[in-house]
Design a protein around this motif. Structure first.
Motif, short mmCIF file in Angstrom:
data_model
loop_
_atom_site.label_atom_id
_atom_site.label_comp_id
_atom_site.label_asym_id
_atom_site.label_seq_id
_atom_site.Cartn_x
_atom_site.Cartn_y
_atom_site.Cartn_z
N LEU A 11 0.82 -1.21 0.00
CA LEU A 11 0.00 0.00 0.00
C LEU A 11 0.85 1.26 0.00
O LEU A 11 0.37 2.34 -0.38
CB LEU A 11 -0.94 0.00 1.20
CG LEU A 11 -1.98 -1.14 1.24
CD1 LEU A 11 -3.00 -0.90 2.35
CD2 LEU A 11 -2.68 -1.31 -0.10
N THR A 16 -2.95 5.85 -5.32
CA THR A 16 -4.41 5.77 -5.35
C THR A 16 -4.98 7.14 -5.66
O THR A 16 -4.57 8.15 -5.07
CB THR A 16 -4.99 5.25 -4.03
OG1 THR A 16 -6.42 5.37 -4.07
CG2 THR A 16 -4.48 6.03 -2.83
N GLY A 84 -5.08 -0.07 -6.28
CA GLY A 84 -4.44 1.17 -6.69
C GLY A 84 -5.09 1.78 -7.91
O GLY A 84 -5.81 1.10 -8.64
N SER A 85 -4.88 3.05 -8.11
CA SER A 85 -5.48 3.71 -9.27
C SER A 85 -4.77 5.03 -9.55
O SER A 85 -4.20 5.65 -8.67
CB SER A 85 -6.97 3.97 -9.03
OG SER A 85 -7.16 4.78 -7.89
N ARG A 105 -10.25 6.82 -14.84
CA ARG A 105 -9.38 6.19 -13.83
C ARG A 105 -8.85 4.86 -14.35
O ARG A 105 -9.59 4.08 -14.95
CB ARG A 105 -10.16 5.99 -12.52
CG ARG A 105 -9.31 5.43 -11.39
CD ARG A 105 -10.02 5.63 -10.04
NE ARG A 105 -11.32 5.02 -10.00
CZ ARG A 105 -11.53 3.74 -9.69
NH1 ARG A 105 -10.52 2.94 -9.44
NH2 ARG A 105 -12.76 3.26 -9.65
N PRO A 107 -6.84 1.37 -13.04
CA PRO A 107 -6.32 0.60 -11.90
C PRO A 107 -4.87 0.20 -12.13
O PRO A 107 -4.46 -0.04 -13.27
CB PRO A 107 -7.23 -0.64 -11.86
CG PRO A 107 -7.70 -0.80 -13.27
CD PRO A 107 -7.81 0.59 -13.84
N ASP A 128 -9.18 2.82 0.42
CA ASP A 128 -8.77 3.81 -0.57
C ASP A 128 -8.04 3.17 -1.75
O ASP A 128 -7.89 3.79 -2.80
CB ASP A 128 -7.84 4.86 0.06
CG ASP A 128 -8.60 5.92 0.86
OD1 ASP A 128 -9.82 6.05 0.63
OD2 ASP A 128 -7.99 6.59 1.70
N TYR A 129 -7.58 1.95 -1.57
CA TYR A 129 -6.75 1.28 -2.56
C TYR A 129 -7.45 0.13 -3.27
O TYR A 129 -7.22 -0.11 -4.45
CB TYR A 129 -5.47 0.74 -1.90
CG TYR A 129 -4.60 1.80 -1.28
CD1 TYR A 129 -3.53 2.34 -1.99
CD2 TYR A 129 -4.84 2.28 0.00
CE1 TYR A 129 -2.72 3.32 -1.44
CE2 TYR A 129 -4.04 3.26 0.57
CZ TYR A 129 -2.98 3.79 -0.16
OH TYR A 129 -2.19 4.76 0.39
N LYS A 131 -10.71 -1.66 -4.78
CA LYS A 131 -12.03 -1.32 -5.28
C LYS A 131 -12.60 -2.48 -6.08
O LYS A 131 -11.88 -3.29 -6.65
CB LYS A 131 -11.96 -0.08 -6.18
CG LYS A 131 -11.45 1.17 -5.46
CD LYS A 131 -12.38 1.63 -4.37
CE LYS A 131 -11.82 2.80 -3.61
NZ LYS A 131 -12.69 3.22 -2.50
#
Length: 260
Positions: A11, A16, A84-85, A105, A107, A128-129, A131
């Motif tokens: 992370l 993100t 992540g994004s 966006r 990923p 937040d990371y 999705k």
């Protein structure tokens, strides 16, 4: 390296978009339009490094026979977990009493094993990371802003499933593709918008400033409005329902039932 260190390190290196704020937004003049960028962010090096850590973490969890202490939230549709994004933002457009910022966006990792996702939920800020994605990436959509530096919790998106009527009068212009708005990212926005107070002039200006994008990009490159979205323009629009495939009828057995 133990599993918790692997997860924490993962992370730390993965970007993100949900914790990103652009320092110097680009603004174009009222009534102007600029084509959306076609180039995509280069994610190769960070994607390779993050993918390696995900594989190591997945292997370590299986080797340790780790099991989550609770089940992941069940989803009825076959979405995949991403990690992540990176957001790509186009210049901000002026509308009546506000602004719209086109965004899409990407990923960093499109498929993350569910065992890894379950373990990442133990790390603070994991949501937040990680999705749930229903297609690779999130296509072009628009964020509503009160000024170029204040993002609201309202997202604007097209009804990508809408189809023009098969038979339209020749003496009338074709009906416009409907544009919808929805609450999104509450708690991470700079302020809470009140779209129910928007007047027709403001809503129509949103449609007018975004409609040229439809002439340059195929509709599948846009994010579709969610089921809970409300119409922006036309104000009487209704979101096109998702097609639900009908299962074929079960075949009858060749054997006749015996009468009793």
């Amino acid at each position: 390296m133990n599993t918790y260190d692997l997860a924490s390190g993962l992370l730390e290196i993965v970007p993100t978009a949900f914790r990103y704020r652009r320092e110097n937004p680009v603004l174009i003049g009222e009534g102007e339009w600029r084509e959306l960028p076609t180039e995509v962010p280069q994610l190769g090096p960070i994607r390779d490094e993050a993918s390696l850590i995900v594989r190591e973490l997945d292997t370590a969890l299986k080797h340790n026979n780790w099991r989550p202490d609770r089940n992941l939230i069940a989803f009825p549709d076959p979405g995949l977990w991403s990690l992540g994004s990176v957001e790509q933002r186009a210049p901000i457009r002026k509308i009546h009493l506000g602004y719209l910022e086109p965004i899409r966006r990407f990923p960093v990792i499109e498929r993350v094993p569910e065992l890894v996702v379950a373990f990442l939920t133990k790390i603070p800020g994991w949501d937040d990371y990680v999705k749930r994605e229903y297609h690779p990436g999130v296509g072009w959509h628009y964020h509503y802003l009160s000024d170029p530096r204040k993002r609201s919790d309202v997202l604007i998106a097209w009804d990508t499933r809408w189809q023009p009527p098969a038979e339209a009068p020749d003496d009338l212009p074709p009906p416009p593709r409907p544009l919808f708005g929805e609450k999104h990212g509450e708690g991470k926005a700079d302020f809470s918008a009140k779209p129910w107070l928007w007047g027709d002039r403001k809503k129509e200006s949103m449609h007018d400033v975004c409609a040229p994008d439809l002439k340059k990009w195929p509709i599948h490159e846009f994010r579709c409005a969610s089921n809970h979205a409300e119409p922006v323009w036309p104000s009487s629009a209704r979101l096109t329902s998702m097609h639900v495939p009908v299962s074929p009828p079960a075949k009858l057995s060749g054997k006749k039932k015996q009468r009793r």
